[in-house]
Each structure stands twice: as C-alpha cells, then as structure tokens.
Design an enzyme around this catalytic site. Structure first.
Site, PDB file in Angstrom:
ATOM      1  N   GLU A 125       0.837  -1.197   0.000  1.00  0.00           N
ATOM      2  CA  GLU A 125       0.000   0.000   0.000  1.00  0.00           C
ATOM      3  C   GLU A 125       0.876   1.253   0.000  1.00  0.00           C
ATOM      4  OE1 GLU A 125      -3.195   2.128   3.081  1.00  0.00           O
ATOM      5  OE2 GLU A 125      -2.071   0.334   3.670  1.00  0.00           O
ATOM      6  N   PHE A 126       0.468   2.245  -0.779  1.00  0.00           N
ATOM      7  CA  PHE A 126       1.124   3.544  -0.745  1.00  0.00           C
ATOM      8  C   PHE A 126       0.379   4.441   0.229  1.00  0.00           C
ATOM      9  CE2 PHE A 126       1.710   7.925  -1.960  1.00  0.00           C
ATOM     10  CZ  PHE A 126       3.074   8.004  -2.215  1.00  0.00           C
ATOM     11  N   ILE A 127       1.104   5.032   1.173  1.00  0.00           N
ATOM     12  CA  ILE A 127       0.504   5.938   2.152  1.00  0.00           C
ATOM     13  C   ILE A 127       1.052   7.340   1.923  1.00  0.00           C
ATOM     14  CG2 ILE A 127       0.266   6.500   4.599  1.00  0.00           C
ATOM     15  CD1 ILE A 127       0.476   3.526   5.224  1.00  0.00           C
ATOM     16  N   ASP A 230      12.406  -2.029  15.220  1.00  0.00           N
ATOM     17  CA  ASP A 230      13.394  -1.037  14.794  1.00  0.00           C
ATOM     18  C   ASP A 230      12.740   0.342  14.756  1.00  0.00           C
ATOM     19  OD1 ASP A 230      15.784   0.015  13.964  1.00  0.00           O
ATOM     20  OD2 ASP A 230      15.565  -0.584  11.877  1.00  0.00           O
TER      21      ASP A 230
END
Length: 326
Positions: A125-127, A230
């Site tokens: 998904e692109f956010i 991380d």
C-alpha cells in the site's frame, strides 16, 4: 553515554519507505506481462487497467523504491536486483502481523516475488504522508495497543528470520525471554563484533553480562508481544490525517520494553511514554532494564557502521557489570 548524531541515525535503516516526495518520472517501457511480474500483479490482482506514471522515491540505499500511479490508486514498490525474496518476505510477514492487530497504521503488503532477471520485489500500500510529525501521545497509545493485541502462543521469536538494518536477525522460537534475548540478540551481535573486528574485550564482557542479567527481570511477567523491532524516527511517520504510521519493521514477539531500544534515535517525549504506560503499565525494574534494550541496537550500529558506536555499547556493559557487582 555518547549519542549518535541525527545524520548517522538516519543511516541505520537504509531501505526506508518515504512517501512524501516529489516524484521524478521514469520512462515507462511497456513490457510483456510475463517479463514484468510487478506490472502483471498491478494489472490483475491490483485491479488497475493502466499504469499512468512511475516515480522514484528517495531515501533508500539498499533497495530501489518506486511509486506506481494507476487508475486504481497508488502502490509502493521496492526492488533489489542482487538478493532473493527472503528479506522482503520477512518484511511482508511483519507488516501483515502488525496490520492484523487493527491498532496502529502500517502499509498493507500485497505481493513479494522474484524478478525474472534476478533479485526480488515487494508491492505494498502507498501511504501519503503529511508534513507534520503529528501527535506523540497518539503514537504511544497506539503502539501500546499493538503490543497488547499482538500475542504469540509459540513464545518469543517469529515465523522467519529477518534483518535489522542489513544484519541478520535470528528469530528461532524460545519459551524463555531471558535466554532468547541473551542468545539471539545480544550474543549474536557480540559474536559479530568479535568475528568482524577481533573485539574479544567487548565479547567477553558482554557474555559476562548475559550470564548475570536474570536478576534484572525479577518479579516481572513477560508476555511475547508483537514488536516493530526497529522503531526510530526514520520508521515513524504521520498520514495526512496526522495519524501515526510505522513502517520498515524488524518484527518479532518479545518483551514490550524492547521496542524502546532505538529511543536514543526516535525522539520519544514525555507525552509518548505517559500515553503508552496508560495502556501497558510500567513494570517493576523498568528503569534498570532500559539500557539493556538500548545495548542491542548500539551493538548493531557498531557492527554496521564501525567503531564510533563501540564506546556507547561498552559503557552500557560496564555500567551493568558494576551494578550487578560481577
């Protein structure tokens, strides 16, 4: 102890997902779908009928990151021409595990595969990120909710080994947290330092700490919580609604306090911790264990980036040996 400069912190996880960028359009050469598995997935399972633009995403020095614009929405794609899909599979499993908690926002992974000319890719998904750093209290609350929701009946570890930066992270299941953290986290990094730098001093002192650190966990109930693994400033963002987003994980199930191990490079403030501990109450001895979880990441930075981090790691070890009187 010495704290790394922010510019060095930003090199700690080189394959970042930075989505708030000004894309540099590429020339998109049409290829047969069988020759381009990324395009094939987007135009079939991704439900797009056309790819309108491919833009480069900056911030990575291990992987090539791209923003695919389509008539069915946007996709974020990382490729690596020199390694197989194992690293991206570990990332996808971590993202999926965090996504399934339905707590804090993460990019949903869609597909991992091999490139026909060698290498691998991940589609997710692109956010769209906002310009603000957002609300730290909301970040603390939602991280705690993820830790509370993400549990494992298998113990401490993860389904696969993955990476912390470019360092292998061993996730073989264990029922004993102290043993897991001593062997698979601190012990592994100490061995790398000895093998890479011939540093027998930090290896020997570090193992003395491992053999004596159990007293730091007295009267503590440790449940295997899903950790990002991380969590530093480069892996934290906020979407256009100012909701926190965490990405590029090194997931495993462990003691929830271990997710503060990169706090020296995350900028967590009082509002973050206050909100976190309202959901996941602080446990007895927390302050005494705090630096133990920093140590893993200082050792990893030593192994990745060199001697500038050795003094910080050795200082933590020496402080604990004095505290424990060994």
């Amino acid at each position: 102890m010495a704290v790394a400069s922010l510019s060095i912190c930003f090199s700690a996880r080189p394959n970042l997902l930075f989505c708030n960028f000004s894309p540099r359009p590429k020339i998109f050469v049409m290829a047969a779908m069988s020759e381009d598995p990324i395009r094939e997935w987007i135009l079939t399972q991704g439900k797009a009928t056309q790819i309108t633009k491919i833009g480069s995403v900056g911030g990575g020095c291990i992987n090539l990151a791209s923003h695919y614009h389509t008539d069915a929405g946007s996709f974020f794609v990382k490729t690596n021409r020199s390694i197989g899909p194992a690293m991206f599979e570990g990332e996808a499993l971590g993202l999926e595990a965090m996504y399934e908690t339905r707590t804090i926002r993460v990019p949903k992974p869609h597909k991992v595969g091999e490139l026909p000319t060698g290498g691998s890719y991940i589609i997710m998904e692109f956010i769209d990120f906002g310009g603000s750093r957002g609300n730290q209290a909301e970040l603390g609350r939602k991280l705690a909710e993820m830790h509370k929701a993400g549990k494992s009946s298998k113990g401490f570890g993860f389904e696969v080994d993955n990476t912390i930066g470019s360092t292998p992270q061993i996730n073989t299941w264990s029922s004993d947290w102290i043993e897991f953290y001593g062997e698979k986290r601190l012990g592994y990094q100490l061995k790398l330092a000895r093998d890479q730098y011939g540093d027998s001093a930090i290896y020997q002192k570090g193992h003395t700490l491992i053999q004596n650190m159990a007293s730091l966990f007295e009267n503590v109930v440790i449940e295997p919580c899903l950790l990002h693994g991380d969590l530093w400033s480069g892996n934290i963002a906020y979407d256009t609604n100012s909701e926190p987003v965490i990405l590029d994980p090194a997931c495993y199930y462990g003691h929830n306090e271990a997710d503060f191990g990169m706090s020296w490079c995350a900028g967590f403030g009082e509002s973050f911790y206050n909100a976190y501990f309202k959901v996941m109450p602080k446990q007895v001895g927390y302050e005494k264990r705090r630096d133990l979880y920093l140590l893993y990441h200082y050792l990893n930075h030593y192994n990745l980036f060199g001697s500038g981090y050795r003094s910080s790691a050795m200082s933590i070890i020496d402080d604990y040996l004095r505290m424990l009187k060994v």
